[in-house]
Every structure is written in C-alpha cells, then in structure tokens.
Scaffold this active site. Structure first.
Site, mmCIF file in Angstrom:
data_model
loop_
_atom_site.group_PDB
_atom_site.id
_atom_site.type_symbol
_atom_site.label_atom_id
_atom_site.label_comp_id
_atom_site.label_asym_id
_atom_site.label_seq_id
_atom_site.Cartn_x
_atom_site.Cartn_y
_atom_site.Cartn_z
ATOM 1 N N ASP A 1 42.351 38.910 38.876
ATOM 2 C CA ASP A 1 43.816 38.989 38.854
ATOM 3 C C ASP A 1 44.299 38.435 37.520
ATOM 4 O O ASP A 1 45.136 37.531 37.461
ATOM 5 C CB ASP A 1 44.415 38.199 40.018
ATOM 6 C CG ASP A 1 45.909 38.456 40.195
ATOM 7 O OD1 ASP A 1 46.398 39.486 39.694
ATOM 8 O OD2 ASP A 1 46.586 37.625 40.827
ATOM 9 N N PHE A 2 43.773 39.010 36.450
ATOM 10 C CA PHE A 2 44.008 38.467 35.114
ATOM 11 C C PHE A 2 45.341 38.963 34.558
ATOM 12 O O PHE A 2 45.440 40.039 33.965
ATOM 13 C CB PHE A 2 42.860 38.863 34.176
ATOM 14 C CG PHE A 2 42.853 38.079 32.893
ATOM 15 C CD1 PHE A 2 42.477 36.750 32.880
ATOM 16 C CD2 PHE A 2 43.228 38.673 31.699
ATOM 17 C CE1 PHE A 2 42.466 36.018 31.695
ATOM 18 C CE2 PHE A 2 43.232 37.962 30.515
ATOM 19 C CZ PHE A 2 42.849 36.631 30.511
#
Length: 402
Positions: A332-333
């Site tokens: 979930d960058f």
C-alpha cells in the site's frame, strides 16, 4: 447457556462445549448445499478455525437464494470476522444485516440487532449496544419466543460486566483515563490516536503489521517504534512528523523521497522474506471482498466508475499477467504511508509480490496529489526509465477491490 454444542462466554461469544466431538463432525462433513456449507462454517467458527469458517460461509453466501438466507450468512460472517479480531469488517456486515432486515426480512431483524449490539458492547460502546439490544428484546417479547427473550435479556444484563477490551500491558501504558481519537490523517478504520502520543491498532491486521515490523528491523528501512504488543493489540509511538501526503514544504520532493525508500525496500532479497503478497493471495482476498460486499465502489478511480466489483474481478482473472518481477513489496505504497524523512508505516500488507503492486499506486497517486514532475522524480530516484504500462494498469485495477 448451551445449545447445539455451544455456549456463550464472558464476551457473549459462542464457544464449543465439546471440541473433540465438533472436530470429528467437521472432519466428516462433505457439504454440497447451502445449509451444509453454513452449518460447517459455523462449526469451524466454534472451533476457532476462522479462515476455514470464512471459506465455507462464503460458499454458503454464493448458494443463498433468498434475502433471509443471505442475512443469516452475513451475520455468521460478521461473527467470524469479529472473533478473529477484525471488528471493522464485522461491524460493516452487521450493520448491513440490520438495514436489509428492516427492509425485507423483519422476521430476522432481532438476530441482526442482537449481533450488532454485542459487537458494539465488546468495543465498549455501551449506549449504542444497549439501544440495539433493547430493540431486539422488544421484538422478541412481541414474538413470544421464551428462549430468544432470555438470550437477549442475558446479553443486556451482561453489558456492565463485560471484561476489559484491552490487554493489561496496553492499559498500563496508555492509562485508565486515556484520550482516544479517530479524527486523524487518513481516517483508516481500526486505527486510533491515543493521548496524542501513540497509534493503536488491533486484530489480524495489527498482528500482521507487528510481524512485519519485527522482520524489517535492521534491513535499512526506517520504521516506527513498537511501544507495546499484546494479544492482537499493537501500539506504535507517534514520531511527530507528517506524512508526505500532508507535507507542506516545497523544499522536499515527495517523489524523490518515495523513490529512494521504495528502492531500498525492493532491494531486500526476496529469499529472506517469509510473507506472501503475490497474486494468488491477493486475488483470493479480492474475491472474498467482492462476495461479502466489502468493496467501496465510491472510491473507484474515475475510469472504473461504470464497472461493478464483479466485473473488475472477472477482468483481473482474465488478464492476469503470466510473468512477475518479484520483490519485497509494501502493498500500500502511497504518500500517506511514508512520513517526512523517509519513515515507512502501515506495513501490514508487506510480502513478496511483483514490484508493480507498489509502482502502480505511485503512478496513480503522485500525478493526482502533486504533479507529473514528482512522478518523474520518483522514477529517477527509484531507477526506472520505462515502466510497463500493462502491469501498471493491472495492479491499479487490483487495488480497486481493497
């Protein structure tokens, strides 16, 4: 109270009265229809085998052919998620059961109200819980079922005697009179800011994050400090700096910081990582999210607004890449998950996956939240000159279901 091989514990949860007999029944089960899949799912729930319970209940949901049957399975699914510690998902499912029962299945409304009430009581939200359980009791008194009336009265009487919801070490750190707030950047469900000093998470996602934080330490990635971890509750120390998404400093290139951080993360040897974040895992969870109605369609990207979750899942299965460039991926960058100074947070989804699982979110968010220059700065810092547009599009589409 006992019935059908179970009783209720001090937290008003069902527990098995004879594990051995129940385990034997599950081992012999060969479910083929709605009733059998639901029954086996409930048995697995009583045994504490929550992932297997979810699999069977999901299959029952697929086979449900009436509103009443769907509502009954949503309640069971809510129990499975709640018992495994995912109170956010559980509450979503319970509230849906209440709304749907009010609309089209009043005969099961008291069950929906009671399960939601018990879930909120477990979280310490006693006024809401009491109102829901009182409504359930009123309905059951009108229906005249003595056993159901007693069940609800027992739940109401137990509200003030429920055990503490936080483990002792967490209470000792935070204090008995701590101040909790969910009004914070990101507004992530299940995350609370406490005393202006700590971040508190709980449930399976908190456990996953704790495991990954410990594994990442000493591998060149800046991470938040763990203040305490007990049972399924994780307390992190607030480092007191904003995320890149909230940063107001023209001297800092958000793209360059993100590129440098992700380059370090993706350079960690895959063979050392024990966590799987690949497509088999992701597509299985995506399917569950779709089936259980947990996808937020209002959060879809503009070009996907006309698609249903089912259509997106079908596309993902049909267009699945045959190749993968595996790295240790964050999962979930986004700018909100990197703090100023390059500290990485929210690593609960970290695992071995195609690097485009991370790159796709960056390529989506940076031009929208900042500009194309920041995306170019990211690619320069990361060391990528020609991104694969096909895989960028695929993993952006995958993220719609999470």
């Amino acid at each position: 109270m006992t019935d059908g091989g179970y009783r209720f514990d001090g937290r008003l949860r069902m527990i098995a009265t004879d594990h051995e007999q129940l385990a034997a029944r599950v081992a012999a089960a060969r479910p083929v229809d709605f009733a059998e899949f639901r029954k086996t799912g409930i048995d697995l729930l009583l045994l504490g085998r929550y992932d297997e319970a979810l699999d069977h209940l999901d299959r029952a949901l697929e086979l449900a052919d009436s509103d009443r049957r769907r509502i009954s399975v949503w309640i069971n699914l809510g129990d499975a998620h709640r018992y495994r510690g995912d109170v956010v998902t559980a509450e979503t499912l319970y509230r849906r059961t209440v709304d749907r029962a009010r609309d089209c299945a009043p005969e099961v409304l008291s069950f929906a109200l009671q399960h939601l009430g018990k879930a909120l009581a477990e979280q310490g939200r006693l006024p809401e819980a009491k109102a829901l359980l009182s409504e359930a009791l009123k309905l059951r008194v009108a229906e005249g079922d003595a056993e159901l009336i007693e069940s609800t009265r027992t739940s109401l009487d137990a509200l003030d005697e429920l055990p503490a919801t936080l483990p002792p070490k967490v209470v000792a750190l935070l204090g008995e009179e701590s101040t909790w707030s969910d009004d914070h950047e990101g507004m992530s469900g299940g995350v609370a800011h406490v005393n202006g000093t700590y971040w508190v998470k709980r449930g399976p996602k908190a456990v996953a994050e704790y495991e990954r934080l410990n594994w990442l330490r000493g591998r060149g990635i800046r991470l938040p400090d763990i203040a305490v971890f007990e049972d399924d509750v994780l307390v992190l120390t607030d480092v007191g700096v904003p995320s890149l998404a909230a940063l107001d400093d023209p001297a800092v290139s958000v793209g360059a910081v993100m590129g440098a951080v992700l380059r370090l993360l993706h350079a960690i040897p895959v063979a050392e990582c024990p966590f799987d974040g690949g497509l088999d895992v992701m597509l299985a969870q995506a399917r569950r999210n779709v089936l259980e109605g947990l996808v937020d369609t209002e959060d879809f990207d503009e070009d996907n607004r006309r698609l249903t979750p089912e259509q997106i899942l079908d596309r993902l299965l049909a267009e699945r890449p045959t190749d993968a460039d595996l790295v240790v991926a964050h999962g979930d960058f986004t700018p909100s998950n990197v703090l100023n100074g390059g500290l990485l947070i929210d690593v609960g989804g970290l695992g071995v996956a195609d690097r485009y699982r991370d790159l796709a979110l960056v390529a989506r968010d940076l031009p929208i939240d900042f500009d194309d220059d920041e995306l170019h700065a990211f690619y320069t810092a990361y060391g990528l000159t020609e991104p694969d547009r096909r895989r960028l599009d695929y993993y952006r589409l995958l993220d719609e279901l999470f």
